[in-house]
Design a protein around this motif. Structure first.
Motif, PDB file in Angstrom:
ATOM      1  N   UNK A   1     -24.646  84.640  57.313  1.00 52.59           N
ATOM      2  CA  UNK A   1     -24.417  84.040  58.631  1.00 52.59           C
ATOM      3  C   UNK A   1     -24.459  85.041  59.779  1.00 52.59           C
ATOM      4  N   UNK A   2     -24.821  86.275  59.453  1.00 56.05           N
ATOM      5  CA  UNK A   2     -25.007  87.268  60.519  1.00 56.05           C
ATOM      6  C   UNK A   2     -26.301  88.028  60.276  1.00 56.05           C
ATOM      7  N   UNK A   3     -26.864  88.517  61.348  1.00 55.81           N
ATOM      8  CA  UNK A   3     -28.075  89.327  61.239  1.00 55.81           C
ATOM      9  C   UNK A   3     -28.039  90.369  62.354  1.00 55.81           C
ATOM     10  N   UNK A   4     -28.419  91.592  62.003  1.00 56.22           N
ATOM     11  CA  UNK A   4     -28.465  92.634  63.022  1.00 56.22           C
ATOM     12  C   UNK A   4     -29.692  92.423  63.900  1.00 56.22           C
ATOM     13  N   UNK A   5     -29.561  92.713  65.176  1.00 57.42           N
ATOM     14  CA  UNK A   5     -30.690  92.456  66.093  1.00 57.42           C
ATOM     15  C   UNK A   5     -31.955  93.206  65.676  1.00 57.42           C
ATOM     16  N   UNK A   6     -31.794  94.348  65.032  1.00 59.71           N
ATOM     17  CA  UNK A   6     -32.967  95.115  64.605  1.00 59.71           C
ATOM     18  C   UNK A   6     -33.818  94.308  63.630  1.00 59.71           C
ATOM     19  N   UNK A   7     -33.162  93.464  62.870  1.00 58.41           N
ATOM     20  CA  UNK A   7     -33.861  92.623  61.907  1.00 58.41           C
ATOM     21  C   UNK A   7     -34.800  91.647  62.612  1.00 58.41           C
ATOM     22  N   UNK A   8     -34.346  91.123  63.751  1.00 59.81           N
ATOM     23  CA  UNK A   8     -35.205  90.198  64.516  1.00 59.81           C
ATOM     24  C   UNK A   8     -36.425  90.933  65.045  1.00 59.81           C
ATOM     25  N   UNK A   9     -36.228  92.182  65.459  1.00 58.92           N
ATOM     26  CA  UNK A   9     -37.351  92.988  65.953  1.00 58.92           C
ATOM     27  C   UNK A   9     -38.380  93.131  64.849  1.00 58.92           C
ATOM     28  N   UNK A  10     -37.882  93.510  63.652  1.00 57.99           N
ATOM     29  CA  UNK A  10     -38.780  93.721  62.519  1.00 57.99           C
ATOM     30  C   UNK A  10     -39.536  92.443  62.189  1.00 57.99           C
TER      31      UNK A  10
ATOM     32  N   UNK B   1     -40.190  89.859  64.064  1.00 57.28           N
ATOM     33  CA  UNK B   1     -41.196  89.449  65.033  1.00 57.28           C
ATOM     34  C   UNK B   1     -42.389  90.402  65.016  1.00 57.28           C
ATOM     35  N   UNK B   2     -42.154  91.667  64.698  1.00 56.74           N
ATOM     36  CA  UNK B   2     -43.277  92.609  64.603  1.00 56.74           C
ATOM     37  C   UNK B   2     -44.217  92.199  63.467  1.00 56.74           C
ATOM     38  N   UNK B   3     -43.605  91.868  62.324  1.00 52.54           N
ATOM     39  CA  UNK B   3     -44.400  91.486  61.154  1.00 52.54           C
ATOM     40  C   UNK B   3     -45.178  90.209  61.451  1.00 52.54           C
ATOM     41  N   UNK B   4     -44.474  89.201  62.024  1.00 58.37           N
ATOM     42  CA  UNK B   4     -45.129  87.926  62.317  1.00 58.37           C
ATOM     43  C   UNK B   4     -46.272  88.139  63.300  1.00 58.37           C
ATOM     44  N   UNK B   5     -45.999  88.956  64.342  1.00 59.62           N
ATOM     45  CA  UNK B   5     -47.004  89.231  65.358  1.00 59.62           C
ATOM     46  C   UNK B   5     -48.238  89.909  64.734  1.00 59.62           C
ATOM     47  N   UNK B   6     -47.939  90.859  63.827  1.00 58.16           N
ATOM     48  CA  UNK B   6     -49.003  91.605  63.157  1.00 58.16           C
ATOM     49  C   UNK B   6     -49.913  90.716  62.315  1.00 58.16           C
ATOM     50  N   UNK B   7     -49.354  89.599  61.843  1.00 57.52           N
ATOM     51  CA  UNK B   7     -50.144  88.727  60.961  1.00 57.52           C
ATOM     52  C   UNK B   7     -51.102  87.827  61.722  1.00 57.52           C
ATOM     53  N   UNK B   8     -50.850  87.718  63.036  1.00 58.57           N
ATOM     54  CA  UNK B   8     -51.673  86.771  63.800  1.00 58.57           C
ATOM     55  C   UNK B   8     -53.071  87.317  64.054  1.00 58.57           C
TER      56      UNK B   8
END
Ligand code: FNR
Length: 343
Positions: free
Chosen positions: A325-334, A336-343
């Motif tokens: 139920x928690x996530x560090x903000x750095x995880x969101x960065x990672x 979104x970077x991965x998702x962005x890279x796949x596009x």
């Protein structure tokens, strides 16, 4: 007069009431206050992942630690000289903790006697904080007095072989002089051997020390950096918590303190594996503003905020607050970077 809705509101009000030297003593930190700030800001880097459509009509904040039952997973960390904040000092804090049914750790640097505190809050669960001195008889005498007075655990503070915290004076126990820079784990073993009270070590910041503590038989650990008052530049406590929780594997309960000012902070620490969350300065702000009632107000405020956070995040009990139920903000960065890279 401004409303007092948050711990920070109490902090501001206390700042306007206290003489400047008392305010500086309570709010102050070591070095350049980097750790003090990290303790606070690190909570803001953690995001909550709420679960919706859970029936949260009935919620329970109660918690158990070392066989002791509390009304919420929150306790009061040991802080010196409460009479700097209010004339009723530790007696007021102990009574507030008793009323709210949470643990109160009495600092060895009390401005009232151990026995008076015990009498003021006979039904409250009180733990005695201890520093080890070269002359073991001093520490042993405190343990015996705490046992006699019905305290339920000893909290040994291990993070200040030399003292950065500027102790002004101590009314009852005049020990401000010599911290014992030669203290080692052998002394902790000695402490365990002289009492049947549970021993909780306060000031663990690494998994190595946590494992050492577990190995020699301590009953619980407090992950703490002394509210940023000892070694500046150490990590925030919430940053090191996951590593320590993973290493300890539930062998002993883990408490955390440092930088906690909101119900969401408490939720995050519990989600990351703490069994209880303690507060140091927050109750002192309440004590300054309104004595015993002020400490109770701080505790009720945090209780309300935690209850509200649990409801909105889909948790009915403290046990239902889990690490997914928690996530560090750095995880969101990672991500979104991965998702962005796949596009
Ligand atoms: C402390 N702290 C502390 N710790 C301890 O073991 N013995 C002590 O006598 C004191 N004295 C003390 C005085 C004051 C004024 C403060 C602010 C702190 C540290 C305390 O137990 C706790 O670890 C921190 O206060 C937790 O951080 P927060 O909640 O203040 O951010």
């Amino acid at each position: 007069m401004d409303l007092l809705d948050t711990v920070e509101d109490y902090h501001s009000r206390a700042a306007s009431i206290l003489p400047s030297n008392a305010y500086e003593y309570i709010s102050g930190a070591a070095g350049r206050s980097q750790t003090l700030q990290l303790n606070r800001t690190s909570y803001d880097r953690i995001r909550i992942r709420p679960r919706e459509l859970v029936n949260v009509e009935r919620r329970q904040l109660s918690s158990t630690l070392l066989g002791m039952n509390f009304d919420m997973p929150v306790g009061i960390s040991p802080t010196a000289l409460h009479r700097l904040a209010h004339a009723d000092g530790e007696l007021a804090t102990a009574r507030a903790a008793e009323k709210m049914r949470i643990p109160y750790v009495l600092s060895m640097f009390v401005s009232t006697s151990i026995e008076q505190v015990a009498q003021a809050a006979p039904a409250g669960i009180k733990w005695m904080q201890l520093y080890l001195y070269k002359d073991r008889r001093i520490s042993e005498a405190v343990v015996r007095r705490a046992e006699q007075a019905g305290f339920k655990a000893v909290v040994l503070t291990i993070d200040n072989p030399v003292n950065e915290d500027k102790i002004i004076e101590s009314g009852d126990l005049n020990f401000a002089a010599d911290f014992n820079a030669s203290t080692t784990w052998t002394d902790v073993e000695w402490l365990i051997s002289i009492t049947t009270l549970p021993i909780i070590v306060k000031g663990v910041m690494t998994k190595e020390d946590a494992l050492r503590a577990v190995k020699i038989g301590v009953n619980a650990i407090i992950v703490s950096n002394h509210g940023g008052r000892q070694l500046d530049s150490v990590s925030a406590t919430i940053e090191v918590l996951p590593d320590i929780v993973a290493a300890v594997q539930g062998k002993v309960p883990i408490i955390i303190d440092g930088g906690v000012t909101k119900g969401t902070d408490i939720f995050k620490a519990l989600a990351m594996g703490a069994n209880m969350v303690f507060i140091g300065r927050a109750p002192l702000w309440g004590l300054t503003v309104n004595g015993q009632a002020g400490v109770e107000e701080i505790l009720r405020l945090l209780q309300r905020e935690l209850d509200n956070t649990m409801a909105l995040a889909g948790c009915r009990t403290v046990e239902e607050i889990t690490k997914d139920q928690v996530l560090h903000e750095a995880q969101y960065c990672l991500t979104s970077l991965v998702t962005f890279g796949q596009k």
